[in-house]
Design a protein around this motif. Sequence first.
Motif, short mmCIF file in Angstrom:
data_model
loop_
_atom_site.label_atom_id
_atom_site.label_comp_id
_atom_site.label_asym_id
_atom_site.label_seq_id
_atom_site.Cartn_x
_atom_site.Cartn_y
_atom_site.Cartn_z
N PRO A 15 37.10 14.59 44.28
CA PRO A 15 38.27 14.51 43.39
C PRO A 15 38.27 13.30 42.48
O PRO A 15 38.66 13.40 41.31
N GLU A 16 37.84 12.15 42.98
CA GLU A 16 37.86 10.95 42.14
C GLU A 16 36.85 11.03 41.01
O GLU A 16 36.98 10.33 40.00
N ARG A 17 35.83 11.87 41.15
CA ARG A 17 34.87 12.06 40.06
C ARG A 17 35.39 13.07 39.04
O ARG A 17 35.06 13.00 37.86
N ALA A 35 38.40 13.73 37.78
CA ALA A 35 39.41 13.35 36.79
C ALA A 35 38.79 12.88 35.46
O ALA A 35 39.14 13.40 34.39
N ASP A 52 37.96 2.59 34.00
CA ASP A 52 36.66 2.39 34.66
C ASP A 52 35.66 1.85 33.64
O ASP A 52 35.07 2.61 32.87
N ASP A 89 27.14 2.91 44.52
CA ASP A 89 27.76 3.80 45.48
C ASP A 89 26.91 4.04 46.71
O ASP A 89 27.43 4.34 47.78
#
Length: 293
Positions: free
Chosen positions: A26-28, A30, A87, A291
């Motif tokens: 999910p964080e990727r 958006a 970001d 990461d």
Amino acid sequence: MNAIEVEATKSERGENFPVASLLLAPERRAPILAYYRFARAADDVADDASLSPGEKILRLDAFEATLLGKSEAVEAAKPLRAALAADPTLEARHALDLLTAFRLDATKTRYADFAELMDYCAFSAAPVGRFVLNAHGVGEAVWPASDALCSALQIVNHMQDCGLDYRRIDRVYLPLDLLADCGATVGDLGAPKASPGLRAALLRLAEATDPLIALGSTLPPELAELRLRLEIGAIAALARRLNDILKRRDPLSEETHLSKPEALLVAGLGAARVLLRAPAAAPRTAQARGDAA
């Protein structure tokens, strides 16, 4: 909405290929969705038959100005601008490269040969994959495979829509030298059914796309994040199936898209193949964010 504000007329659900699907974390998703919606809205400007080339350029310039914080004119550019601000590892150049392609679309309607078409794909297709990789913290080492797969997807779309593009906006992406070599003409694209020469040209273009898909299919084992590997494996499988369909079917008179159940099946099998295939080498680490550390 003023003269240079636009909204996307298509959604990610209307695409041949999964865009930020649920396979991704999910964080990727958006920032990728923000990028997609920016691209979709700008593409709508470039494809608007009611606008002159000059009007299209003006509106695309407004996209760039809004993205870079020099204007507030284009609502569709603001979510991506916010994502970039949130970001700092995300790069605006991948969106700016797309605008270069859309400006070409505003003024250029023919491509002389395959090399010229690939030059266009370097701006219209490759930046999409590069942004997805960027959003996952993956650096430039894997760009060649990503660029190849994205270019293949673009060419598949050009073949699927070759008749519509010609009739609606007089734009022809099929290389002119290929058409001539196969005894086809641009005018053949306006017919209800492809001529033998046009079918031969499409077959040759699909065959020229096979190596791009093959190179793109080498990308998943190079990536550290499983979700991204599954996503790209699914997309590569869809590209391969659609390209094979275009070798057999006439895009002017036959269906060359997959139904939703067919697409889900093909994508699922592509993702499953990734799960069954061990990485050939140590996956590329997420260079921008660390990461994989």
